[in-house]
Design a protein around this motif. Structure first.
Motif, PDB file in Angstrom:
ATOM      1  N   THR A   1       0.830  -1.204   0.000  1.00  0.00           N
ATOM      2  CA  THR A   1       0.000   0.000   0.000  1.00  0.00           C
ATOM      3  C   THR A   1       0.864   1.253   0.000  1.00  0.00           C
ATOM      4  O   THR A   1       0.633   2.189  -0.782  1.00  0.00           O
ATOM      5  CB  THR A   1      -0.948  -0.006   1.216  1.00  0.00           C
ATOM      6  OG1 THR A   1      -1.798  -1.152   1.121  1.00  0.00           O
ATOM      7  CG2 THR A   1      -1.790   1.248   1.276  1.00  0.00           C
ATOM      8  N   MET A   2       1.874   1.275   0.871  1.00  0.00           N
ATOM      9  CA  MET A   2       2.739   2.452   0.940  1.00  0.00           C
ATOM     10  C   MET A   2       3.546   2.619  -0.341  1.00  0.00           C
ATOM     11  O   MET A   2       3.694   3.731  -0.846  1.00  0.00           O
ATOM     12  CB  MET A   2       3.653   2.371   2.157  1.00  0.00           C
ATOM     13  CG  MET A   2       2.881   2.556   3.454  1.00  0.00           C
ATOM     14  SD  MET A   2       3.892   2.842   4.920  1.00  0.00           S
ATOM     15  CE  MET A   2       4.946   1.422   4.927  1.00  0.00           C
ATOM     16  N   LEU A   3       4.064   1.529  -0.886  1.00  0.00           N
ATOM     17  CA  LEU A   3       4.838   1.633  -2.114  1.00  0.00           C
ATOM     18  C   LEU A   3       3.985   2.083  -3.298  1.00  0.00           C
ATOM     19  O   LEU A   3       4.465   2.830  -4.160  1.00  0.00           O
ATOM     20  CB  LEU A   3       5.522   0.301  -2.430  1.00  0.00           C
ATOM     21  CG  LEU A   3       6.721  -0.023  -1.552  1.00  0.00           C
ATOM     22  CD1 LEU A   3       7.161  -1.468  -1.756  1.00  0.00           C
ATOM     23  CD2 LEU A   3       7.873   0.940  -1.807  1.00  0.00           C
ATOM     24  N   ALA A   4       2.739   1.654  -3.330  1.00  0.00           N
ATOM     25  CA  ALA A   4       1.854   2.068  -4.421  1.00  0.00           C
ATOM     26  C   ALA A   4       1.726   3.588  -4.473  1.00  0.00           C
ATOM     27  O   ALA A   4       1.670   4.180  -5.555  1.00  0.00           O
ATOM     28  CB  ALA A   4       0.479   1.422  -4.263  1.00  0.00           C
ATOM     29  N   LYS A   5       1.718   4.207  -3.325  1.00  0.00           N
ATOM     30  CA  LYS A   5       1.630   5.671  -3.264  1.00  0.00           C
ATOM     31  C   LYS A   5       3.005   6.324  -3.344  1.00  0.00           C
ATOM     32  O   LYS A   5       3.234   7.215  -4.148  1.00  0.00           O
ATOM     33  CB  LYS A   5       0.913   6.078  -1.981  1.00  0.00           C
ATOM     34  CG  LYS A   5       0.725   7.575  -1.851  1.00  0.00           C
ATOM     35  CD  LYS A   5       1.358   8.052  -0.586  1.00  0.00           C
ATOM     36  CE  LYS A   5       1.207   9.519  -0.352  1.00  0.00           C
ATOM     37  NZ  LYS A   5       2.351  10.030   0.400  1.00  0.00           N
ATOM     38  N   GLU A   6       3.922   5.887  -2.519  1.00  0.00           N
ATOM     39  CA  GLU A   6       5.207   6.582  -2.391  1.00  0.00           C
ATOM     40  C   GLU A   6       6.086   6.470  -3.631  1.00  0.00           C
ATOM     41  O   GLU A   6       6.795   7.421  -3.961  1.00  0.00           O
ATOM     42  CB  GLU A   6       5.971   6.079  -1.161  1.00  0.00           C
ATOM     43  CG  GLU A   6       5.285   6.339   0.162  1.00  0.00           C
ATOM     44  CD  GLU A   6       5.012   7.797   0.484  1.00  0.00           C
ATOM     45  OE1 GLU A   6       5.559   8.709  -0.174  1.00  0.00           O
ATOM     46  OE2 GLU A   6       4.229   8.042   1.411  1.00  0.00           O
TER      47      GLU A   6
ATOM     48  N   GLU B   1      13.250  -1.207   0.273  1.00  0.00           N
ATOM     49  CA  GLU B   1      13.771  -1.860   1.478  1.00  0.00           C
ATOM     50  C   GLU B   1      13.330  -1.121   2.737  1.00  0.00           C
ATOM     51  O   GLU B   1      12.944  -1.739   3.731  1.00  0.00           O
ATOM     52  CB  GLU B   1      15.300  -1.932   1.418  1.00  0.00           C
ATOM     53  CG  GLU B   1      15.815  -2.914   0.394  1.00  0.00           C
ATOM     54  CD  GLU B   1      17.326  -2.839   0.199  1.00  0.00           C
ATOM     55  OE1 GLU B   1      18.000  -2.027   0.886  1.00  0.00           O
ATOM     56  OE2 GLU B   1      17.826  -3.590  -0.657  1.00  0.00           O
ATOM     57  N   GLY B   2      13.385   0.195   2.713  1.00  0.00           N
ATOM     58  CA  GLY B   2      12.969   0.985   3.861  1.00  0.00           C
ATOM     59  C   GLY B   2      11.495   0.805   4.181  1.00  0.00           C
ATOM     60  O   GLY B   2      11.102   0.661   5.349  1.00  0.00           O
ATOM     61  N   VAL B   3      10.654   0.797   3.158  1.00  0.00           N
ATOM     62  CA  VAL B   3       9.215   0.621   3.360  1.00  0.00           C
ATOM     63  C   VAL B   3       8.917  -0.779   3.876  1.00  0.00           C
ATOM     64  O   VAL B   3       8.082  -0.954   4.771  1.00  0.00           O
ATOM     65  CB  VAL B   3       8.434   0.935   2.065  1.00  0.00           C
ATOM     66  CG1 VAL B   3       6.997   0.458   2.155  1.00  0.00           C
ATOM     67  CG2 VAL B   3       8.478   2.431   1.770  1.00  0.00           C
ATOM     68  N   VAL B   4       9.606  -1.779   3.343  1.00  0.00           N
ATOM     69  CA  VAL B   4       9.396  -3.149   3.828  1.00  0.00           C
ATOM     70  C   VAL B   4       9.787  -3.248   5.301  1.00  0.00           C
ATOM     71  O   VAL B   4       9.057  -3.820   6.115  1.00  0.00           O
ATOM     72  CB  VAL B   4      10.171  -4.171   2.956  1.00  0.00           C
ATOM     73  CG1 VAL B   4      10.233  -5.538   3.624  1.00  0.00           C
ATOM     74  CG2 VAL B   4       9.520  -4.275   1.575  1.00  0.00           C
ATOM     75  N   ARG B   5      10.934  -2.665   5.677  1.00  0.00           N
ATOM     76  CA  ARG B   5      11.350  -2.686   7.090  1.00  0.00           C
ATOM     77  C   ARG B   5      10.341  -1.965   7.968  1.00  0.00           C
ATOM     78  O   ARG B   5       9.964  -2.452   9.037  1.00  0.00           O
ATOM     79  CB  ARG B   5      12.725  -2.047   7.251  1.00  0.00           C
ATOM     80  CG  ARG B   5      13.846  -3.013   7.052  1.00  0.00           C
ATOM     81  CD  ARG B   5      15.186  -2.408   7.471  1.00  0.00           C
ATOM     82  NE  ARG B   5      16.033  -2.425   6.295  1.00  0.00           N
ATOM     83  CZ  ARG B   5      16.380  -1.362   5.571  1.00  0.00           C
ATOM     84  NH1 ARG B   5      16.027  -0.176   5.924  1.00  0.00           N
ATOM     85  NH2 ARG B   5      17.120  -1.490   4.507  1.00  0.00           N
ATOM     86  N   LEU B   6       9.914  -0.788   7.540  1.00  0.00           N
ATOM     87  CA  LEU B   6       8.922  -0.023   8.303  1.00  0.00           C
ATOM     88  C   LEU B   6       7.638  -0.830   8.480  1.00  0.00           C
ATOM     89  O   LEU B   6       7.058  -0.872   9.572  1.00  0.00           O
ATOM     90  CB  LEU B   6       8.622   1.302   7.591  1.00  0.00           C
ATOM     91  CG  LEU B   6       7.491   2.145   8.159  1.00  0.00           C
ATOM     92  CD1 LEU B   6       7.790   2.582   9.589  1.00  0.00           C
ATOM     93  CD2 LEU B   6       7.245   3.358   7.258  1.00  0.00           C
ATOM     94  N   SER B   7       7.208  -1.492   7.436  1.00  0.00           N
ATOM     95  CA  SER B   7       5.982  -2.295   7.484  1.00  0.00           C
ATOM     96  C   SER B   7       6.121  -3.461   8.450  1.00  0.00           C
ATOM     97  O   SER B   7       5.188  -3.769   9.204  1.00  0.00           O
ATOM     98  CB  SER B   7       5.641  -2.817   6.087  1.00  0.00           C
ATOM     99  OG  SER B   7       5.428  -1.739   5.215  1.00  0.00           O
TER     100      SER B   7
END
Length: 185
Positions: free
Chosen positions: A79-84, A169-175
């Motif tokens: 979800t975050m990657l789709a937007k960011e 990688e950052g978004v996956v870690r945050l998630s």
């Protein structure tokens, strides 16, 4: 209208907002200047329409990224990657990306607010659904706090990372951190 927005996006990315004229946009779109002026009174109005289209696309992509069968961490990342990623590409793939991002807040604050509100509401709704499924969002102060944490953290990553791979990688870690804090994987 789509042709105009594509032309404007291309030119703003290549030349920047200040160095792009209405004549340039009309020429790139393959239409007469008069036709462009029938749709848009000025370049700022073109930019506002482009921002609105990007917000619509980002919110639609973020909504569509959720898979009810997937674990919370994967859903949050997608979800975050789709937007960011959309805005990261604007920021990083053009020498005028930072100018475009700054202009969005200046020229189209309504669209920037609509993006923030819509994305926050989407993540809050997903947080409520996760809580109904047993996730513990008390660390975040509930679903709304969960959403606010993800919105601000994800947005911050977009400005701090230099490549798409780093952002992913950052978004996956945050998630993973957020899902683990919620007692989910």
């Amino acid at each position: 209208m789509q042709r105009i927005l594509i032309a404007a996006s291309t030119l703003f990315g290549r030349n920047g907002f200040q160095r792009t004229s209405m004549a340039d946009i009309a020429r790139e779109a393959g239409i007469a200047r008069a036709t462009l002026y029938l749709r848009f009174s000025e370049k700022r109005a073109v930019f506002e329409a482009l921002a609105a289209a990007l917000v619509d696309e980002a919110l639609k992509a973020a909504e569509a990224a959720w898979d009810d069968a997937a674990p919370l961490s994967k859903n949050l990342a997608e979800t975050m990657l789709a937007k960011e990623l959309m805005f990261f590409r604007i920021l990083r793939n053009s020498p005028h990306g930072a100018e475009m991002m700054d202009l969005q807040a200046e020229i189209s604050p309504t669209q920037a607010q609509r993006l923030g509100d819509g994305y926050g509401a989407l993540l809050a709704r997903r947080g409520h659904e996760a809580a109904e499924g047993g996730a513990d969002l008390s660390t975040f102060g509930g679903a709304d706090g969960f959403a606010a944490f993800l919105v601000k953290s994800g947005s911050g990553l977009k400005y701090e990372m230099h490549t798409e791979e780093e952002l992913r990688e950052g978004v996956v870690r945050l998630s993973k951190v957020a899902a683990r804090a919620a007692g989910r994987n």
